[in-house]
Design an enzyme around this catalytic site. Structure first.
Site: not given
Length: 271
Positions: A78, A109
């Protein structure tokens, strides 16, 4: 046990009517901004370190897994349309790669080496800063990445939701927002995720303002990528330069950004 994994303050959730579920979730959510407020002194240090590196041509990297990783990717994606910065200035990396943005990649992860490998693909240097995002504060992908960054003289920060975590220990600028137990036990996409989103908003917004990407309170460098934003830019020019809408729209179309249009107008260039 970490506070994010501790038992919910509520029980028998499946027996609650919808109104009670919603009100209870909302009551828990109300505590999140207060937890963020307590972490502002830590966040100030991270923001200042980020500004310093970006001013010198460095980049901001986020590394995370699951919800935390996705939030980093969203925040990074963004920045260019909002502030007109290059796409490579803020970069979000998620364990498991871009495929993990939409669908969980099992055990991604848990690889302590992968984050450093991912960062090396971007030719990371000690001009950059790397922020690990991990609600639990114990994600191996994040710990390994931050640890190796420090070994290579790269500044590190983090956003975690437990106190005294391994991720914080691997960070030069830790931000610890202790949000407590989740409404659904262990569901850190809820309060912890909300806290991380708030901190990310504060981090990049403050940084971009200090980098000169906001004039007054306006996003003068935003990309005009749809009609809504073109209209917003036109209204900015109408307000800033006291122009009628047709003249403001023509000026924006000619110069391609609010900032460029304002500069051109103030310098007497043709509209």
């Amino acid at each position: 046990m970490s506070t994010t994994e501790s038992a919910s303050n509520y029980d028998s959730l499946e027996q609650m009517p919808v109104r009670q579920l919603l009100e209870s979730i909302n009551n828990e959510d109300k505590t999140v901004p207060l937890a963020v407020e307590k972490a502002i002194p830590q966040l100030e240090l991270l923001v200042n370190a980020t500004i310093e590196r970006l001013q010198q041509g460095g980049r901001l990297f986020y590394i995370g897994a699951g919800t935390s990783g996705r939030l980093g990717v969203v925040d990074a994606s963004e920045c260019p349309p909002t502030y007109g910065v290059p796409h490579g200035m803020v970069i979000g990396l998620i364990a498991g790669g871009d495929a993990a943005i939409r669908k969980a990649v099992e055990f991604a992860e848990d690889d302590e080496q992968q984050a450093w490998k991912d960062l090396q693909e971007y030719d990371i240097t000690n001009k950059d800063i790397v922020v690990g995002i991990a609600a639990s504060g114990r994600t191996p992908y994040v710990i390994g990445g931050l640890t190796t960054c420090r070994e290579n003289g790269i500044a590190t920060g983090c956003i975690v939701c437990n106190a005294g975590s391994a991720v914080a220990a691997a960070s030069d600028y830790p931000v610890e927002v202790v949000t407590g137990p989740e409404f659904v036990t262990g569901s850190t996409r809820m309060k912890a995720g909300t806290a991380q989103k708030l901190v990310l908003n504060m981090l990049t917004t403050s940084t971009m303002i200090r980098l000169g990407r906001v004039k007054g309170n306006k996003m003068v460098d935003m990309q005009l990528s749809n009609l809504k934003l073109v209209d917003r830019g036109t209204c900015m020019l109408m307000d800033e330069l006291q122009l009628a809408k047709p003249e403001a729209a023509a000026l924006l179309q000619k110069y391609g950004s609010v900032r460029a249009a304002i500069d051109a107008y103030n310098n007497g260039l043709p509209s």
